[in-house]
Write a protein that holds these residues in place. Structure first.
Motif, PDB file in Angstrom:
ATOM      1  N   THR A  43      -6.859   7.445   4.024  1.00  0.00           N
ATOM      2  CA  THR A  43      -7.004   6.205   3.846  1.00  0.00           C
ATOM      3  C   THR A  43      -8.390   5.395   3.995  1.00  0.00           C
ATOM      4  OG1 THR A  43      -4.626   6.005   4.171  1.00  0.00           O
ATOM      5  CG2 THR A  43      -5.800   3.826   3.784  1.00  0.00           C
ATOM      6  N   TYR A  44      -9.042   5.049   3.095  1.00  0.00           N
ATOM      7  CA  TYR A  44     -10.338   4.518   3.167  1.00  0.00           C
ATOM      8  C   TYR A  44     -10.451   2.838   2.922  1.00  0.00           C
ATOM      9  CZ  TYR A  44     -11.436   9.475   2.550  1.00  0.00           C
ATOM     10  OH  TYR A  44     -11.373  10.815   2.987  1.00  0.00           O
ATOM     11  N   THR A  45     -10.913   2.300   3.976  1.00  0.00           N
ATOM     12  CA  THR A  45     -11.359   0.871   3.996  1.00  0.00           C
ATOM     13  C   THR A  45     -12.916   0.295   3.877  1.00  0.00           C
ATOM     14  OG1 THR A  45      -9.179   0.663   4.786  1.00  0.00           O
ATOM     15  CG2 THR A  45     -10.325  -1.356   4.686  1.00  0.00           C
ATOM     16  N   LEU A  46     -13.113  -0.398   2.815  1.00  0.00           N
ATOM     17  CA  LEU A  46     -14.532  -0.567   2.949  1.00  0.00           C
ATOM     18  C   LEU A  46     -14.848  -1.876   3.904  1.00  0.00           C
ATOM     19  CD1 LEU A  46     -17.386   0.109   1.914  1.00  0.00           C
ATOM     20  CD2 LEU A  46     -16.971  -1.685   0.022  1.00  0.00           C
ATOM     21  N   LYS A  47     -15.752  -1.866   4.902  1.00  0.00           N
ATOM     22  CA  LYS A  47     -16.038  -2.919   6.046  1.00  0.00           C
ATOM     23  C   LYS A  47     -17.103  -3.675   5.256  1.00  0.00           C
ATOM     24  CE  LYS A  47     -16.251  -0.016   9.616  1.00  0.00           C
ATOM     25  NZ  LYS A  47     -16.159   0.410  10.991  1.00  0.00           N
ATOM     26  N   ASP A  48     -17.218  -4.905   5.905  1.00  0.00           N
ATOM     27  CA  ASP A  48     -18.166  -6.047   5.542  1.00  0.00           C
ATOM     28  C   ASP A  48     -19.564  -5.335   5.808  1.00  0.00           C
ATOM     29  OD1 ASP A  48     -16.262  -7.541   4.729  1.00  0.00           O
ATOM     30  OD2 ASP A  48     -16.320  -8.527   6.804  1.00  0.00           O
ATOM     31  N   ASP A  49     -19.673  -4.287   6.648  1.00  0.00           N
ATOM     32  CA  ASP A  49     -21.246  -3.908   6.952  1.00  0.00           C
ATOM     33  C   ASP A  49     -21.731  -2.655   6.129  1.00  0.00           C
ATOM     34  OD1 ASP A  49     -19.724  -1.773   8.032  1.00  0.00           O
ATOM     35  OD2 ASP A  49     -20.465  -1.890  10.069  1.00  0.00           O
TER      36      ASP A  49
END
Length: 186
Positions: A43-49
């Motif tokens: 499961t991949y989640t894009l972070k703010d950075d």
């Protein structure tokens, strides 16, 4: 010879569309995964950075094992889908950083299935948004892997339940026993 040429990598990967859950349909066996692992998924989640939180999960002996890491572009200036993935091991006492290559070799236009590899051709994954894949699509991805110089005879299909486990179903392997076993090839 195919294994000598530079692998073709997806260009212009839309990271936002790539986020979410992917089920492992097949892979090369790895010492980082239990040999009896089932229902393996990422499961991949894009972070703010701009980096990606990675959660890899598998079930072994009825218990859920997982490891978390971070993925980021190998070259921020390139449009090639060459990522680096960093995990800290062992998962039960994360102290040693391990960095690997994660190259997206193929993805369909709808972002429903993907072929993932890396430059040494020692690792290969066939991923899908659902826990099963049409045999025709699977064979096409295997053919693409062959064309990129992979020895596809090493591919092993990953058993997936239908429906797949939700969330964190089942007891959790909190001791990292699967990781210790994997060191010894169990």
């Amino acid at each position: 010879m195919a294994s000598k040429k530079e692998m073709e990598v997806v260009k212009g990967l839309d990271l936002k569309r790539y986020m979410g859950r992917w089920y492992e349909i097949a892979s090369f066996p790895s010492r980082f995964q239990p040999k009896d692992g089932v229902n393996t998924r990422a499961t991949y989640t894009l972070k703010d950075d701009g980096t990606v939180h990675v959660l890899n999960e598998t079930w072994s002996g009825g218990k859920r094992s997982s490891i978390e890491g971070t993925a980021y572009k190998a070259d921020p200036k390139s449009d090639e889908a060459k990522l680096k993935v960093k995990f800290y091991v062992p998962p039960f006492l994360p102290i040693i950083p391990v960095v690997g290559d994660y190259w997206v070799l193929y993805i369909d236009d709808e972002y429903q299935y993907a072929l993932i590899g890396q430059p040494s051709r020692s690792y290969l994954w066939i991923l899908c948004r659902s826990p099963s894949m049409d045999e025709e699509v699977y064979n096409m991805l295997v053919q693409k892997a062959t064309e990129e110089g992979y020895d596809v005879s090493k591919l092993h299909k990953t058993p997936q339940a239908d429906p797949p486990p939700e969330g964190e179903e089942g007891p959790k392997d909190t001791k990292g026993i699967w990781w210790l076993k994997s060191i010894f090839g169990k």
